[in-house]
Scaffold this active site. Structure first.
Site, PDB file in Angstrom:
ATOM      1  N   ASP A 184       1.503  26.725  24.477  1.00  0.00           N
ATOM      2  CA  ASP A 184       2.288  26.198  23.270  1.00  0.00           C
ATOM      3  C   ASP A 184       3.440  26.027  23.888  1.00  0.00           C
ATOM      4  O   ASP A 184       4.048  24.623  23.810  1.00  0.00           O
ATOM      5  CB  ASP A 184       2.139  26.833  22.303  1.00  0.00           C
ATOM      6  N   HIS A 231       6.802  29.486  14.360  1.00  0.00           N
ATOM      7  CA  HIS A 231       7.948  28.517  15.697  1.00  0.00           C
ATOM      8  C   HIS A 231       9.397  28.744  14.866  1.00  0.00           C
ATOM      9  O   HIS A 231       9.387  29.268  14.122  1.00  0.00           O
ATOM     10  CB  HIS A 231       8.175  27.299  15.541  1.00  0.00           C
ATOM     11  N   CYS A 256       4.377  21.613  18.978  1.00  0.00           N
ATOM     12  CA  CYS A 256       3.610  20.658  19.164  1.00  0.00           C
ATOM     13  C   CYS A 256       3.909  19.348  19.233  1.00  0.00           C
ATOM     14  O   CYS A 256       4.565  18.139  18.559  1.00  0.00           O
ATOM     15  CB  CYS A 256       2.687  20.793  17.532  1.00  0.00           C
ATOM     16  N   ASN A 304       8.347  27.764  20.078  1.00  0.00           N
ATOM     17  CA  ASN A 304       7.870  29.090  19.699  1.00  0.00           C
ATOM     18  C   ASN A 304       9.429  29.779  19.516  1.00  0.00           C
ATOM     19  O   ASN A 304      10.429  29.853  20.139  1.00  0.00           O
ATOM     20  CB  ASN A 304       6.837  29.496  20.174  1.00  0.00           C
TER      21      ASN A 304
END
Length: 306
Positions: free
Chosen positions: A12, A205, A236, A245
């Protein structure tokens, strides 16, 4: 018992970066994080390389790691075929992810949520046959960038669906970072009740500055695994409005697991600084700023770098 911190920098964290990270550098980072004591890592994704170029070499990363290292690593997958490819390369832990929201699942994976859910028993079978583990990962569990708030009962319905049987964990994702602690605590508590013995994880996040608070609310409500990325890296590519994040450093400073010492945290901050400079990305970690402060009387500070 310590809450498990899973660092997701290599999945991520990297998927929105403009600069690629060489495979050898990724393997080096995996080994540095494991050596520091980070219990679990997410090391890549089987998403299409043309859509998410920074993760196109995930199977090369898997192939370069030892079986012992791979026992502590996870690979993001979205289809049964992804599971087959991951375990064939040596992966033993896969995170089968789809969105609670149909709109986001179509943007992210190209199918309705029900199609992803219907395919999960096959995905579980491939993982179990290989002697591995598979997580149920629910993106957009709180809000969707296209449809807005998500009904918690829709989340609970998926968790309780018999087609998710065989998963070892349930990962609840605040994909956009729009949830607040009260919402996180409420949903995680309900998921924990419905999880039927599975470990509950929270993936948050920090878009609205609630990342650490949401993580702690999740823990208070039954989550035993939290995801974070070094320096708050990531987001994303198919979720407009999402930022990085929750920072690994910030979560660790708040949680203080038994393996974390001031020296270990300072080492992680240094490694994060080097990585972010290499990628040309900003450092969003507040704990990293604290480690670099001159407050010498506080044992968690290390002062400015030489």
């Amino acid at each position: 018992m310590d809450v498990v911190l899973r660092d997701v920098t290599l999945r991520d964290g990297l998927q929105l970066t403009g600069k690629p990270l060489p495979t050898t550098r990724k393997v080096e980072l995996v080994r540095a994080l494991l050596a520091a004591g980070v219990p679990e890592l997410e090391i890549g994704s089987l998403a299409r390389g043309d859509l998410v170029p920074p993760l196109a070499d995930t199977l090369d990363v898997v192939a370069a790691l030892t079986p012992g290292e791979l026992e502590r690593c996870w690979v993001w997958v979205a289809t049964p075929r992804h599971v087959q490819r991951a375990v064939a390369a040596g992966a033993r832990n896969v995170q089968y992810c789809f969105s609670v929201s149909d709109a986001h699942n179509n943007a992210n994976i190209g199918r309705d949520t029900e199609v992803s859910l219907a395919a999960m028993p096959e995905a579980v079978g491939h993982a179990v046959d290989a002697g591995g583990r598979i997580q149920l990962c629910l993106a957009t569990a709180f809000t969707c960038p296209f449809d807005g708030p998500v009904d918690p009962d829709r989340v609970l319905g998926i968790v309780a669906d018999p087609r998710t049987a065989g998963s070892c964990d349930v990962v609840v994702c605040d994909t956009l970072g729009q949830a607040v602690p009260s919402e996180v605590g409420s949903l995680v508590a309900r998921v924990a009740d419905a999880a039927d013995g599975r470990r509950v994880a929270f993936h948050g996040h920090d878009t609205w500055g609630q990342g650490v608070a949401n993580g702690l609310a999740a823990v208070a409500s039954g989550a035993t695994l939290l995801d974070g990325a070094l320096g708050g890296l990531g987001g994303c590519p198919f979720a407009p409005g999402a930022s990085g994040n929750t920072a690994t450093e910030d979560l660790l400073f708040a949680l203080r697991p038994s393996w974390l010492t001031p020296e270990v945290l300072a080492g992680l901050v240094t490694g994060s600084e080097d990585l972010l400079a290499e990628l040309g990305e900003p450092n969003r970690s507040r704990a990293a700023q604290g480690v670099r402060s001159r407050a010498a009387a506080f044992p968690w500070t290390a002062g400015p770098r030489d």
